[in-house]
Motif scaffolding. Structure first.
Motif, PDB file in Angstrom:
ATOM      1  N   ARG A  15       0.388  -1.096   0.127  1.00  0.00           N
ATOM      2  CA  ARG A  15      -0.207  -0.322   0.131  1.00  0.00           C
ATOM      3  C   ARG A  15       0.502   1.662   0.357  1.00  0.00           C
ATOM      4  N   HIS A  16       2.054   0.929  -0.474  1.00  0.00           N
ATOM      5  CA  HIS A  16       2.477   2.882  -0.774  1.00  0.00           C
ATOM      6  C   HIS A  16       2.569   2.370  -2.355  1.00  0.00           C
ATOM      7  N   VAL A  17       3.558   3.702  -2.428  1.00  0.00           N
ATOM      8  CA  VAL A  17       4.061   3.783  -4.077  1.00  0.00           C
ATOM      9  C   VAL A  17       4.867   2.953  -4.284  1.00  0.00           C
ATOM     10  N   ASN A  18       5.417   1.685  -5.464  1.00  0.00           N
ATOM     11  CA  ASN A  18       5.821   1.007  -6.025  1.00  0.00           C
ATOM     12  C   ASN A  18       7.131   1.372  -6.881  1.00  0.00           C
ATOM     13  N   ASN A  19       8.493   0.953  -5.778  1.00  0.00           N
ATOM     14  CA  ASN A  19       9.294   1.725  -6.884  1.00  0.00           C
ATOM     15  C   ASN A  19       9.397   2.041  -8.524  1.00  0.00           C
ATOM     16  N   GLY A  20       8.929   0.834  -9.025  1.00  0.00           N
ATOM     17  CA  GLY A  20       8.897   1.440 -10.886  1.00  0.00           C
ATOM     18  C   GLY A  20       8.242   2.677 -11.147  1.00  0.00           C
ATOM     19  N   VAL A  21       7.275   2.718 -10.084  1.00  0.00           N
ATOM     20  CA  VAL A  21       6.159   3.953 -10.881  1.00  0.00           C
ATOM     21  C   VAL A  21       6.791   4.536 -10.506  1.00  0.00           C
ATOM     22  N   TYR A  22       7.717   5.061  -9.350  1.00  0.00           N
ATOM     23  CA  TYR A  22       8.660   6.334  -9.381  1.00  0.00           C
ATOM     24  C   TYR A  22       8.851   6.645 -10.597  1.00  0.00           C
ATOM     25  N   LEU A  23       9.707   5.628 -11.370  1.00  0.00           N
ATOM     26  CA  LEU A  23      10.142   5.829 -12.467  1.00  0.00           C
ATOM     27  C   LEU A  23       9.779   6.283 -13.577  1.00  0.00           C
ATOM     28  N   GLN A  24       9.398   6.409 -13.356  1.00  0.00           N
ATOM     29  CA  GLN A  24       6.868   5.975 -14.683  1.00  0.00           C
ATOM     30  C   GLN A  24       7.124   8.139 -14.264  1.00  0.00           C
ATOM     31  N   MET A  25       6.319   8.023 -13.171  1.00  0.00           N
ATOM     32  CA  MET A  25       6.310   8.902 -12.411  1.00  0.00           C
ATOM     33  C   MET A  25       7.543  10.568 -12.881  1.00  0.00           C
ATOM     34  N   MET A  26       8.396   9.734 -13.019  1.00  0.00           N
ATOM     35  CA  MET A  26      10.169  10.156 -13.678  1.00  0.00           C
ATOM     36  C   MET A  26       9.838  11.190 -14.902  1.00  0.00           C
ATOM     37  N   ASP A  27       9.446  10.228 -15.578  1.00  0.00           N
ATOM     38  CA  ASP A  27       9.606  10.655 -17.173  1.00  0.00           C
ATOM     39  C   ASP A  27       8.294  11.506 -17.410  1.00  0.00           C
ATOM     40  N   VAL A  28       6.974  11.271 -16.222  1.00  0.00           N
ATOM     41  CA  VAL A  28       5.860  12.984 -16.068  1.00  0.00           C
ATOM     42  C   VAL A  28       6.958  13.556 -16.479  1.00  0.00           C
ATOM     43  N   ALA A  29       7.557  14.081 -15.504  1.00  0.00           N
ATOM     44  CA  ALA A  29       7.806  15.507 -14.868  1.00  0.00           C
ATOM     45  C   ALA A  29       8.761  15.502 -15.416  1.00  0.00           C
ATOM     46  N   ARG A  30       9.950  14.914 -15.828  1.00  0.00           N
ATOM     47  CA  ARG A  30      10.855  15.310 -17.462  1.00  0.00           C
ATOM     48  C   ARG A  30      10.345  15.328 -18.439  1.00  0.00           C
ATOM     49  N   SER A  31       8.783  15.135 -18.607  1.00  0.00           N
ATOM     50  CA  SER A  31       8.264  16.075 -20.451  1.00  0.00           C
ATOM     51  C   SER A  31       8.202  17.021 -20.100  1.00  0.00           C
ATOM     52  N   ASN A  32       7.788  17.305 -18.962  1.00  0.00           N
ATOM     53  CA  ASN A  32       7.131  19.006 -18.502  1.00  0.00           C
ATOM     54  C   ASN A  32       8.551  19.447 -18.278  1.00  0.00           C
ATOM     55  N   PHE A  33       9.052  19.284 -17.701  1.00  0.00           N
ATOM     56  CA  PHE A  33      10.488  19.888 -18.117  1.00  0.00           C
ATOM     57  C   PHE A  33      10.571  20.484 -19.504  1.00  0.00           C
TER      58      PHE A  33
END
Length: 175
Positions: A42-60
């Motif tokens: 019930r916490h964010v999966n470690n692989g999902v952090y990487l997907q979230m970082m992908d989104v943030a880099r696209s926003n960057f």
């Protein structure tokens, strides 16, 4: 919506550029933890952090107004290497931010730091060595990518020693 769809939207329908945004200025992406982000604990999966970082880099890239500049040249980013450190968990419904910033570049890659915070508390940090490829199959030198961006410095800032050591250890640093 899955993070893969979130990334597709961030890439194909980027947010508006930030006027005067500099390649060395931080970019902030605000997100919320969704049910699909969680693992069995019930916490964010470690692989999902990487997907979230992908989104943030696209926003960057969108904040810089680089999305269309890169697409017009047939250039696109890929991750050459990444590493993560975790301090706290993110759980369902929590709001958090990812601050993305360029640390520097060499002839091959651009080095980024992406920091997750929740309510001002440090949650996680990732370093990313990003490379750019061309649709014709070639590699694009990082300085060429930086050069097409408005407000870009001519030379890279010096990388923090720990990032330079990591880049050498994972063999992404320019030889």
């Amino acid at each position: 919506m899955t993070r893969a769809l979130h990334l597709a939207l961030a890439t194909l329908r980027p947010r508006r550029p930030v006027p005067g945004q500099h390649v060395l200025d931080p970019s902030v992406t605000r997100l919320r933890v969704r049910p699909g982000d969680l693992d069995l604990y019930r916490h964010v999966n470690n692989g999902v952090y990487l997907q979230m970082m992908d989104v943030a880099r696209s926003n960057f890239l969108a904040d810089l107004g680089a999305t269309q500049l890169l697409a017009a040249r047939g250039w696109y980013p890929v991750v050459a290497a990444s590493t993560m450190t975790y301090r706290r968990s993110l759980t369902l419904g929590q709001r958090f931010e990812i601050t993305t910033r360029v640390l520097g570049w060499d002839p091959r890659v651009v080095f980024l730091e992406q920091v997750f915070t929740r309510g001002g508390e440090h949650v996680a940090r990732g370093w990313v060595a990003g490379r750019f490829l061309s649709r014709d199959g070639g590699r694009v030198p990082a300085p060429d990518v930086v050069a097409v961006l408005e407000h870009a410095p001519a030379t890279s800032p010096e990388l923090p020693a720990e990032v330079a050591a990591w880049a050498a250890a994972v063999d992404v640093a320019h030889r």
